[in-house]
Design a protein around this motif. Structure first.
Motif, PDB file in Angstrom:
ATOM      1  N   HIS A 110      -6.055  78.677   0.343  1.00  0.00           N
ATOM      2  CA  HIS A 110      -5.150  77.816  -0.429  1.00  0.00           C
ATOM      3  C   HIS A 110      -5.828  76.477  -0.735  1.00  0.00           C
ATOM      4  N   LEU A 111      -6.423  75.865   0.277  1.00  0.00           N
ATOM      5  CA  LEU A 111      -7.083  74.563   0.083  1.00  0.00           C
ATOM      6  C   LEU A 111      -8.244  74.677  -0.904  1.00  0.00           C
ATOM      7  N   LYS A 112      -8.952  75.816  -0.830  1.00  0.00           N
ATOM      8  CA  LYS A 112     -10.091  76.043  -1.730  1.00  0.00           C
ATOM      9  C   LYS A 112      -9.624  76.025  -3.189  1.00  0.00           C
ATOM     10  N   GLN A 113      -8.475  76.666  -3.434  1.00  0.00           N
ATOM     11  CA  GLN A 113      -7.929  76.691  -4.796  1.00  0.00           C
ATOM     12  C   GLN A 113      -7.627  75.288  -5.327  1.00  0.00           C
ATOM     13  N   TYR A 114      -7.332  74.373  -4.422  1.00  0.00           N
ATOM     14  CA  TYR A 114      -7.004  73.002  -4.836  1.00  0.00           C
ATOM     15  C   TYR A 114      -8.229  72.086  -4.801  1.00  0.00           C
ATOM     16  N   GLY A 115      -9.413  72.673  -4.638  1.00  0.00           N
ATOM     17  CA  GLY A 115     -10.643  71.885  -4.706  1.00  0.00           C
ATOM     18  C   GLY A 115     -10.865  70.973  -3.514  1.00  0.00           C
ATOM     19  N   VAL A 116     -10.290  71.338  -2.362  1.00  0.00           N
ATOM     20  CA  VAL A 116     -10.462  70.525  -1.151  1.00  0.00           C
ATOM     21  C   VAL A 116     -11.727  70.984  -0.417  1.00  0.00           C
ATOM     22  N   ASP A 117     -12.569  70.037  -0.004  1.00  0.00           N
ATOM     23  CA  ASP A 117     -13.823  70.394   0.673  1.00  0.00           C
ATOM     24  C   ASP A 117     -13.553  70.937   2.073  1.00  0.00           C
ATOM     25  N   LEU A 118     -14.114  72.117   2.344  1.00  0.00           N
ATOM     26  CA  LEU A 118     -13.970  72.688   3.692  1.00  0.00           C
ATOM     27  C   LEU A 118     -15.086  73.677   3.967  1.00  0.00           C
ATOM     28  N   ALA A 119     -15.261  74.028   5.248  1.00  0.00           N
ATOM     29  CA  ALA A 119     -16.331  74.962   5.620  1.00  0.00           C
ATOM     30  C   ALA A 119     -16.085  76.309   4.936  1.00  0.00           C
ATOM     31  N   GLU A 120     -17.167  76.948   4.494  1.00  0.00           N
ATOM     32  CA  GLU A 120     -17.047  78.265   3.855  1.00  0.00           C
ATOM     33  C   GLU A 120     -16.509  79.283   4.852  1.00  0.00           C
ATOM     34  N   SER A 121     -15.689  80.217   4.377  1.00  0.00           N
ATOM     35  CA  SER A 121     -15.203  81.249   5.295  1.00  0.00           C
ATOM     36  C   SER A 121     -15.252  82.638   4.663  1.00  0.00           C
ATOM     37  N   ILE A 122     -15.295  83.649   5.528  1.00  0.00           N
ATOM     38  CA  ILE A 122     -15.368  85.056   5.084  1.00  0.00           C
ATOM     39  C   ILE A 122     -14.321  85.861   5.860  1.00  0.00           C
ATOM     40  N   LYS A 239      -5.108  63.227   2.369  1.00  0.00           N
ATOM     41  CA  LYS A 239      -3.957  63.162   1.452  1.00  0.00           C
ATOM     42  C   LYS A 239      -4.070  64.205   0.340  1.00  0.00           C
ATOM     43  N   LYS A 240      -5.309  64.404  -0.141  1.00  0.00           N
ATOM     44  CA  LYS A 240      -5.518  65.425  -1.179  1.00  0.00           C
ATOM     45  C   LYS A 240      -5.144  66.813  -0.650  1.00  0.00           C
ATOM     46  N   ALA A 241      -5.538  67.072   0.609  1.00  0.00           N
ATOM     47  CA  ALA A 241      -5.238  68.379   1.214  1.00  0.00           C
ATOM     48  C   ALA A 241      -3.726  68.583   1.334  1.00  0.00           C
ATOM     49  N   ILE A 242      -3.021  67.569   1.796  1.00  0.00           N
ATOM     50  CA  ILE A 242      -1.580  67.726   2.031  1.00  0.00           C
ATOM     51  C   ILE A 242      -0.781  67.744   0.732  1.00  0.00           C
ATOM     52  N   ALA A 243      -1.314  67.078  -0.291  1.00  0.00           N
ATOM     53  CA  ALA A 243      -0.649  67.126  -1.603  1.00  0.00           C
ATOM     54  C   ALA A 243      -0.616  68.555  -2.141  1.00  0.00           C
ATOM     55  N   ALA A 244      -1.482  69.435  -1.601  1.00  0.00           N
ATOM     56  CA  ALA A 244      -1.541  70.824  -2.065  1.00  0.00           C
ATOM     57  C   ALA A 244      -0.421  71.692  -1.475  1.00  0.00           C
ATOM     58  N   PHE A 245       0.396  71.109  -0.594  1.00  0.00           N
ATOM     59  CA  PHE A 245       1.463  71.895   0.043  1.00  0.00           C
ATOM     60  C   PHE A 245       2.849  71.362  -0.326  1.00  0.00           C
ATOM     61  N   GLU A 246       3.824  72.282  -0.341  1.00  0.00           N
ATOM     62  CA  GLU A 246       5.210  71.912  -0.645  1.00  0.00           C
ATOM     63  C   GLU A 246       5.945  71.438   0.588  1.00  0.00           C
ATOM     64  N   ASP A 261     -22.938  62.325   6.183  1.00  0.00           N
ATOM     65  CA  ASP A 261     -21.803  61.459   5.871  1.00  0.00           C
ATOM     66  C   ASP A 261     -20.732  62.116   4.999  1.00  0.00           C
ATOM     67  N   SER A 262     -20.906  63.409   4.669  1.00  0.00           N
ATOM     68  CA  SER A 262     -19.854  64.074   3.897  1.00  0.00           C
ATOM     69  C   SER A 262     -18.751  64.550   4.851  1.00  0.00           C
ATOM     70  N   LEU A 263     -17.606  64.825   4.278  1.00  0.00           N
ATOM     71  CA  LEU A 263     -16.438  65.228   5.071  1.00  0.00           C
ATOM     72  C   LEU A 263     -15.969  66.618   4.669  1.00  0.00           C
ATOM     73  N   LEU A 264     -15.573  67.411   5.674  1.00  0.00           N
ATOM     74  CA  LEU A 264     -14.973  68.718   5.419  1.00  0.00           C
ATOM     75  C   LEU A 264     -13.668  68.795   6.199  1.00  0.00           C
ATOM     76  N   ILE A 265     -12.687  69.482   5.631  1.00  0.00           N
ATOM     77  CA  ILE A 265     -11.468  69.743   6.394  1.00  0.00           C
ATOM     78  C   ILE A 265     -11.760  70.818   7.440  1.00  0.00           C
ATOM     79  N   ASN A 266     -11.317  70.630   8.677  1.00  0.00           N
ATOM     80  CA  ASN A 266     -11.370  71.711   9.661  1.00  0.00           C
ATOM     81  C   ASN A 266     -10.082  72.529   9.570  1.00  0.00           C
TER      82      ASN A 266
END
Ligand code: ATP
Ligand code: MG
Ligand code: MG
Length: 383
Positions: A110-122, A239-246, A261-266
């Motif tokens: 879901h976060l990926k669809q909203y363009g939020v940076d996070l670790a790649e997953s499979i 805030k960007k991540a949470i804006a993606a949820f209802e 120095d980059s940030l990823l959501i865990n």
């Protein structure tokens, strides 16, 4: 107090208990669904509580009938019944949000669809050892194997260091729905408590979280040796991540600060969070006050979420002996000016969250000096 609305909470652990502490000050009744004598129920005497499990659809329905707004202190709940009752009672945050977040892989897709940076997953469901091998080829080693559901305090994670770990990984997590995450080579972990209201998305300050054995041990606010620009980026990402949820309420957002120095959501929790306990002493309104205000549409202003004074929070975990947590509390009572919170959980087990303490000072340096004897005492209890 004019507010007669009743709040229902799925789950009666320490987060529910601290939510009730905040509700009690506003004379708002909170009805808890959990077992009798759970930490939250211990501090709230009225006949509106429901005895049973937050995974039991019939009990969730029963709670909904007694409340105006239903919320959660844990995401591992029956969201199908919440979907059903959402027509009759307000559910915050939305059951859709809870359903997505409680499955960590769905949350990340879901976060990926909203363009939020996070670790790649499979996704690894149904793929067995062959799947583990494919991940190794794609991500390299180590990588993190994770259960999609029912995960907390690292129970559900396994670090895969090489092909030699496959058997142990399957043994540890084999019965659960799995996915894999690329290793995040972080220099620090950060967290931000975000508040979603009817009007928008606000955030508390950025926190540094220190984990030991995958369990949160300490939080530092502000983070140590992190620029205010990086702290601001962390708040913006959260805030960007949470804006993606209802839906409305407080959300805990865990992040990795990488070495470049980059940030990823865990990951995200759709509720108050351990990394936000410091707000009780260090901010004008706490994460629990903010959660209640958000779900009840009581206004919140950004200056109410500011840091009044630097703060360090230390978790009191069960340790080597059943009374380790009591000894820590006693030591802190006698030797510090920390605020002490005990959760009334009864039996202590190694690693179980039994309480926490928070210490504030005009500077973080002073707070670090003041908390050091308590950290040393806690470390001695590990045996
Ligand atoms: P919580 O109690 O916060 O819900 P959890 O069981 O859901 O925890 P995670 O937050 O997924 O577990 O992971 C626990 C810890 O493991 C993280 O705080 C971090 O220290 C480490 N970790 C998780 N994912 C990764 C990753 N992809 N790379 C490196 N370390 C990781
Ligand atoms: Mg988690
Ligand atoms: Mg986590």
């Amino acid at each position: 107090m004019a507010d007669q609305r009743k709040v229902g909470v799925l789950g009666g652990g320490q987060l529910g208990r601290m939510l009730i502490e905040a509700a009690n000050r506003l004379n708002i009744q909170v009805n808890v669904l959990d077992v009798a004598g759970s930490p939250a129920k211990q501090i709230s005497a009225h006949d509106g509580h429901i005895e049973g499990s937050f995974k039991d659809a019939a009990k969730v329905k029963e709670l909904a009938q007694k409340c105006d707004v239903v919320t959660v202190e844990i995401e591992h709940v029956d969201t199908h019944m919440l979907e059903e009752v959402a027509g009759q009672v307000t559910v915050e945050p939305s059951w859709k949000t809870l359903r997505t977040i409680k499955d960590k892989y769905a949350q990340k897709e879901h976060l990926k669809q909203y363009g939020v940076d996070l670790a790649e997953s499979i996704d690894l469901e149904g793929k067995g050892t062959e799947g583990l091998k494919e991940v190794g080829i794609k991500f390299g080693y180590p990588y993190m194997l994770k259960s999609k559901t029912e995960a907390y305090d690292g129970k559900g994670n396994f670090v895969v260091k090489s092909e030699e770990n496959f058997d142990a990984a399957i043994k540890a997590l084999g019965g659960r729905p799995l996915y894999a995450e690329k290793w995040a080579d972080f220099s620090m972990e950060l967290a931000v408590m975000v508040v979603k209201t009817k009007d928008g998305v606000l955030s508390f300050p950025t926190v540094e979280t220190v984990h030991e054995d995958s369990i949160c041990k300490l939080t530092y606010t502000p983070p140590r040796n992190v620029s205010s620009a990086t702290s601001q980026r962390a708040q913006d990402l959260a805030k960007k991540a949470i804006a993606a949820f209802e839906g409305k309420g407080v959300f805990g957002v865990e992040m990795f600060l990488l070495k470049d120095d980059s940030l990823l959501i865990n990951e995200i929790a759709p509720r108050p969070h351990n990394s936000g306990h410091y707000t009780i002493e260090a901010c004008p309104i706490s994460q629990y006050d903010a959660h209640l205000r958000a779900i009840l549409d009581i206004p919140i202003q950004p200056y109410q979420l500011r840091l009044k004074e630097p703060a360090i929070m230390l978790n009191i975990l069960g340790a080597a002996t059943p009374d380790s947590d009591k000894k820590v509390a006693q030591y802190a009572l006698e030797n510090s000016d920390a605020s002490i919170h005990l959760y009334g959980k009864g039996d202590s087990r190694p690693g179980r969250k039994m309480g926490h303490l928070t210490l504030t000072r005009p500077t973080l340096r002073e707070a670090e000096r003041a908390i050091q004897p308590l950290v040393d005492f806690v470390d001695e209890q590990k045996g």
